[in-house]
Design an enzyme around this catalytic site. Sequence first.
Site, short mmCIF file in Angstrom:
data_model
loop_
_atom_site.label_atom_id
_atom_site.label_comp_id
_atom_site.label_asym_id
_atom_site.label_seq_id
_atom_site.Cartn_x
_atom_site.Cartn_y
_atom_site.Cartn_z
N GLU A 132 -5.27 -8.55 0.71
CA GLU A 132 -5.93 -8.22 1.98
C GLU A 132 -7.40 -7.95 1.73
O GLU A 132 -7.75 -7.29 0.74
CB GLU A 132 -5.35 -6.94 2.63
CG GLU A 132 -3.98 -7.09 3.20
CD GLU A 132 -3.47 -5.81 3.85
OE1 GLU A 132 -4.28 -4.94 4.24
OE2 GLU A 132 -2.24 -5.68 3.95
N GLU B 107 0.80 -1.23 0.00
CA GLU B 107 0.00 0.00 0.00
C GLU B 107 0.83 1.28 0.00
O GLU B 107 0.78 2.07 0.96
CB GLU B 107 -0.96 0.01 1.19
CG GLU B 107 -2.00 -1.08 1.10
CD GLU B 107 -3.12 -0.93 2.12
OE1 GLU B 107 -3.02 -0.08 3.03
OE2 GLU B 107 -4.10 -1.66 2.02
C1 FCB Z 1 -4.35 -1.98 5.37
C2 FCB Z 1 -2.96 -2.32 5.85
C3 FCB Z 1 -2.93 -3.37 6.92
C4 FCB Z 1 -4.06 -3.23 7.89
C5 FCB Z 1 -5.38 -3.14 7.16
C6 FCB Z 1 -6.59 -3.05 8.04
O1 FCB Z 1 -4.38 -0.66 4.95
O2 FCB Z 1 -2.17 -2.77 4.79
O3 FCB Z 1 -1.68 -3.32 7.55
O4 FCB Z 1 -3.85 -2.16 8.71
O5 FCB Z 1 -5.37 -2.04 6.30
#
Ligand code: FCB
Length: 487
Positions: free
Chosen positions: A361, A170
């Site tokens: 994620e 990210e």
């Molecule tokens: C993302 C991050 C991760 C976690 C999630 C909820 O932005 O990559 O580390 O904090 O959100």
Amino acid sequence: MKKAESTTQFPAGFLWGASSSSYQIEGGSGPSLRGESVWDAFCRKPGAVHGGHTGAVACDHFAQMESDVRLMQAMGLKAYRLSIAWPRVMPDGDGAVNSQGLDFYDRLVDVLLQHRIDPWVTLFHWDYPLALYRKGGWLNRDSARWFAEYTGHVVRRISDRVSNWMTINEPQVFLQLGHGDGTHAPGVKLPLSEQLLAAHNVLRAHGMAVAAIRTHAKTPATIGWAPVGHVQFPANNAPGTIAAARAATFSITKRDLWNNTWFADPVCLGHYPEDGLREYGSDVPRFPDSDMKTICQPIDFYGVNIYTGTPVVERDGLAVPVDPVPGAARTAFNWTIEPQSLHWGPRFLHERYGLPVYITENGMSSHDWPDEQGRVLDTARVDYTRRYLRALHGAIEAGADIRGYFHWSILDNFEWAEGYKERFGLIYVDFATLKRTPKLSAHWYKGVIASNGLALDHPTGLDLDLPLTGGIEPQPIPTPDRRTTVG
Ligand code: FCB
């Protein structure tokens, strides 16, 4: 290929996993164990992190790694996405290597493989070495070389057993929140020109790390990255709405870093997007042409983190966001629940960049707690994940090449500026005792994995011994008996 019998059976070999990151779970801090990162320093700033929480102990995964992996195996995970703490490997970020730091990841990889779990390794998930920050951090052009050198050390050590790599997690988020808004580490508010310079060096770092992995890998490497996906998705199925949503997902209309293309176009297409160049104007850094060649290295997959998105309708060819209705479904973090973001996001990304997609994620925070019997019944997380996975399945049916899904997160953990308040885990962690309790969602996810998605067909996904419908229903109001009516 034989047509799947069920509507929610995923393709054979679909990779089911869960994610974490080093600073958020490891602990194992202190000068003898690792160097400091910008997050250690940020956590010391009064008021920076909810409740003054820090990652010094976190889930103590550094000490409890083996039993954590056993829990992963018991859940049936096929893959585990972990990140490596750069300052554990190189306490000062460059120069000397702490071989004991590498030993930890070496062991983690061995233990995962012993349990038949495939390690997916992210090289940078925000815990940037404090010593390098003091040398200018991402603003320093050398930062790309520092990252490539660190990558080389990691790859030489574990690539005999690791073949799946992600460079950077990210970039939009740690740059915008950490270097623009100042609400994440390192907590500075740089002007846009410097944010874009830092972003440019992050992109160069990505490219140089890809090259370093290819050079040093001892087994064939599969390389990707894990940007956040900013998804605008169609609120209806009209072709015009879909086109408008797609265009909005790949546009830059604001002078901030919340977009996909400023990062992904250079990485995958070899140039910055025209609309971004116009929008950012003279704030765009000057750089030699050769930088784009460095940035645009061939990669093997597009990893993307998607939690939510914005539904849009089309008006005059443009996407217009639909406001959430009052009381719309939201997570504890206040993020809107939008399963269709996991349908359209990966579809659009696959169309534009032509790479296989992995969801690196996806998940939600809720303020879970154990009941009197010690069970953590996180029914909201089950419902959220079920809906998102069904939407993802639809994207695969529609032809998008989506190969895996990593739930965020395996454990409740240190949620950055929110400290331990926002729980994202499939496994509950009692932060007083560090005891782990698999939540209902972990049991449910195990069934999803074991059935390769078939369990998603179950109407609730749950086998609760509760009358989910019926039992509590409005009864007809009895007609008043005139003889006993007073008055
Ligand atoms: C993302 C991050 C991760 C976690 C999630 C909820 O932005 O990559 O580390 O904090 O959100």
